[in-house]
Motif scaffolding. Structure first.
Motif, PDB file in Angstrom:
ATOM      1  N   ASN A  32       0.847  -1.201   0.000  1.00 37.59           N
ATOM      2  CA  ASN A  32       0.000   0.000   0.000  1.00 37.59           C
ATOM      3  C   ASN A  32       0.881   1.249   0.000  1.00 37.59           C
ATOM      4  N   ALA A  33       1.095   1.825  -1.186  1.00 34.01           N
ATOM      5  CA  ALA A  33       1.965   3.000  -1.303  1.00 34.01           C
ATOM      6  C   ALA A  33       1.358   4.216  -0.616  1.00 34.01           C
ATOM      7  N   GLU A  34       0.032   4.334  -0.619  1.00 36.16           N
ATOM      8  CA  GLU A  34      -0.602   5.482   0.032  1.00 36.16           C
ATOM      9  C   GLU A  34      -0.395   5.444   1.540  1.00 36.16           C
ATOM     10  N   LEU A  35      -0.466   4.252   2.120  1.00 38.42           N
ATOM     11  CA  LEU A  35      -0.221   4.117   3.554  1.00 38.42           C
ATOM     12  C   LEU A  35       1.213   4.508   3.879  1.00 38.42           C
ATOM     13  N   MET A  36       2.154   4.135   3.005  1.00 38.69           N
ATOM     14  CA  MET A  36       3.550   4.514   3.223  1.00 38.69           C
ATOM     15  C   MET A  36       3.703   6.032   3.181  1.00 38.69           C
ATOM     16  N   ARG A  37       3.073   6.690   2.207  1.00 35.78           N
ATOM     17  CA  ARG A  37       3.175   8.161   2.110  1.00 35.78           C
ATOM     18  C   ARG A  37       2.554   8.829   3.325  1.00 35.78           C
ATOM     19  N   ASN A  38       1.419   8.311   3.781  1.00 35.52           N
ATOM     20  CA  ASN A  38       0.783   8.884   4.972  1.00 35.52           C
ATOM     21  C   ASN A  38       1.665   8.717   6.201  1.00 35.52           C
ATOM     22  N   THR A  39       2.356   7.593   6.292  1.00 39.45           N
ATOM     23  CA  THR A  39       3.258   7.365   7.425  1.00 39.45           C
ATOM     24  C   THR A  39       4.431   8.340   7.382  1.00 39.45           C
ATOM     25  N   ALA A  40       4.993   8.545   6.190  1.00 36.68           N
ATOM     26  CA  ALA A  40       6.088   9.501   6.054  1.00 36.68           C
ATOM     27  C   ALA A  40       5.632  10.912   6.421  1.00 36.68           C
ATOM     28  N   THR A  41       4.426  11.264   5.979  1.00 41.52           N
ATOM     29  CA  THR A  41       3.866  12.574   6.336  1.00 41.52           C
ATOM     30  C   THR A  41       3.676  12.689   7.841  1.00 41.52           C
ATOM     31  N   SER A  42       3.210  11.610   8.455  1.00 39.73           N
ATOM     32  CA  SER A  42       2.995  11.606   9.903  1.00 39.73           C
ATOM     33  C   SER A  42       4.293  11.847  10.662  1.00 39.73           C
ATOM     34  N   ILE A  43       5.371  11.227  10.196  1.00 35.54           N
ATOM     35  CA  ILE A  43       6.675  11.429  10.844  1.00 35.54           C
ATOM     36  C   ILE A  43       7.049  12.906  10.816  1.00 35.54           C
ATOM     37  N   GLY A  44       6.838  13.558   9.674  1.00 37.40           N
ATOM     38  CA  GLY A  44       7.184  14.974   9.547  1.00 37.40           C
ATOM     39  C   GLY A  44       6.360  15.872  10.443  1.00 37.40           C
ATOM     40  N   VAL A  45       5.035  15.678  10.457  1.00 33.38           N
ATOM     41  CA  VAL A  45       4.176  16.591  11.217  1.00 33.38           C
ATOM     42  C   VAL A  45       4.266  16.371  12.717  1.00 33.38           C
TER      43      VAL A  45
END
Length: 240
Positions: free
Chosen positions: A187-200
């Motif tokens: 799930n590439a979208e879940l990976m992107r959301n996780t990366a975004t979560s780390i940043g915020v």
């Protein structure tokens, strides 16, 4: 005239880099929203929510005002030499920047499609930004200027956290992308959301810790005095 006001701007080596970073971030982030075209949005609006995009544009524009004016608020020479300018830009920062951007950020954060972790991070970040800004404003109205400076420094840190989160997202994406098929089940979208979560989550934490560390280092230290005979434990007979 204070010693701060006598320090030339070029003796503050962080001023120019800060302004350049803010200018570069705004030049990259803001133009798509000036078209008022939802297709140009860097954040995907939730389906069926027609209010989200206009409020997102408002959040971006108010945030732009906050980031631009915040640079002058933390510039020691500007504060010392241009007291009226400092008060004017401070009011602009609060009333046309941080407060409306923070309120709209609560709505944008609540309706994010980037997952629950990003949702909570955005709500916490916006609420903290509003809180420290209001406390800083109240301290200024009470003429407690040392405390005002400390709280507004924290407000500045939270205003700049959006820029740092974009920087953190890059290494987060680089590290997590090879794990799409394993940790994220393809799930590439879940990976992107996780990366975004780390940043915020990480960006406001790091900036608040750095800000308080700097504030603690700059606290005036009480002058050391030689202990008196009374306090030194000298026997009474020796003091007679």
């Amino acid at each position: 005239m204070t010693s701060t006001s006598r320090v030339p701007w070029w003796r503050r080596p962080w001023i120019v880099p800060l302004m350049l970073v803010v200018a570069a971030f705004l030049a990259f982030s803001v133009p798509p929203y000036l078209t008022f075209d939802p297709a140009q949005s860097r954040l995907r609006p939730p389906e069926g929510n027609d209010l989200y995009y206009p409020l997102l544009v408002g959040h971006v524009l108010f945030g732009t005002v906050a980031m631009a004016t915040a640079c002058f608020q933390v510039w020691p020479a500007f504060r010392a030499r241009h007291r009226v300018g400092h008060r004017i830009t401070g009011r602009i920062y609060v009333y046309a920047g941080a407060l409306p951007a923070g309120v709209l950020g609560l709505y944008i954060g609540w309706h994010t499609v980037a997952g629950p972790s990003v949702l909570v991070a955005n709500l916490v970040g916006s609420a903290l930004w509003l809180l420290v800004t209001i406390v800083g404003l109240r301290k200024a109205l009470q003429r407690r200027y040392d405390e005002h400076r400390r709280w507004m420094s924290r407000s500045f840190a939270l205003a700049m956290s959006i820029a740092l989160s974009r920087v953190i997202n890059v290494p987060a994406m680089i590290v997590l992308t090879p794990q799409v098929d394993t940790a994220f089940g393809g799930n590439a979208e879940l990976m992107r959301n996780t990366a975004t979560s780390i940043g915020v989550w990480l960006s406001p934490l790091l900036l608040l810790l750095l800000t308080d560390w700097i504030l603690e280092r700059r606290k005036p230290r009480a002058p050391r005095t030689a202990p008196s005979l009374v306090d030194s434990g000298t026997p009474a007979a020796a003091r007679l």
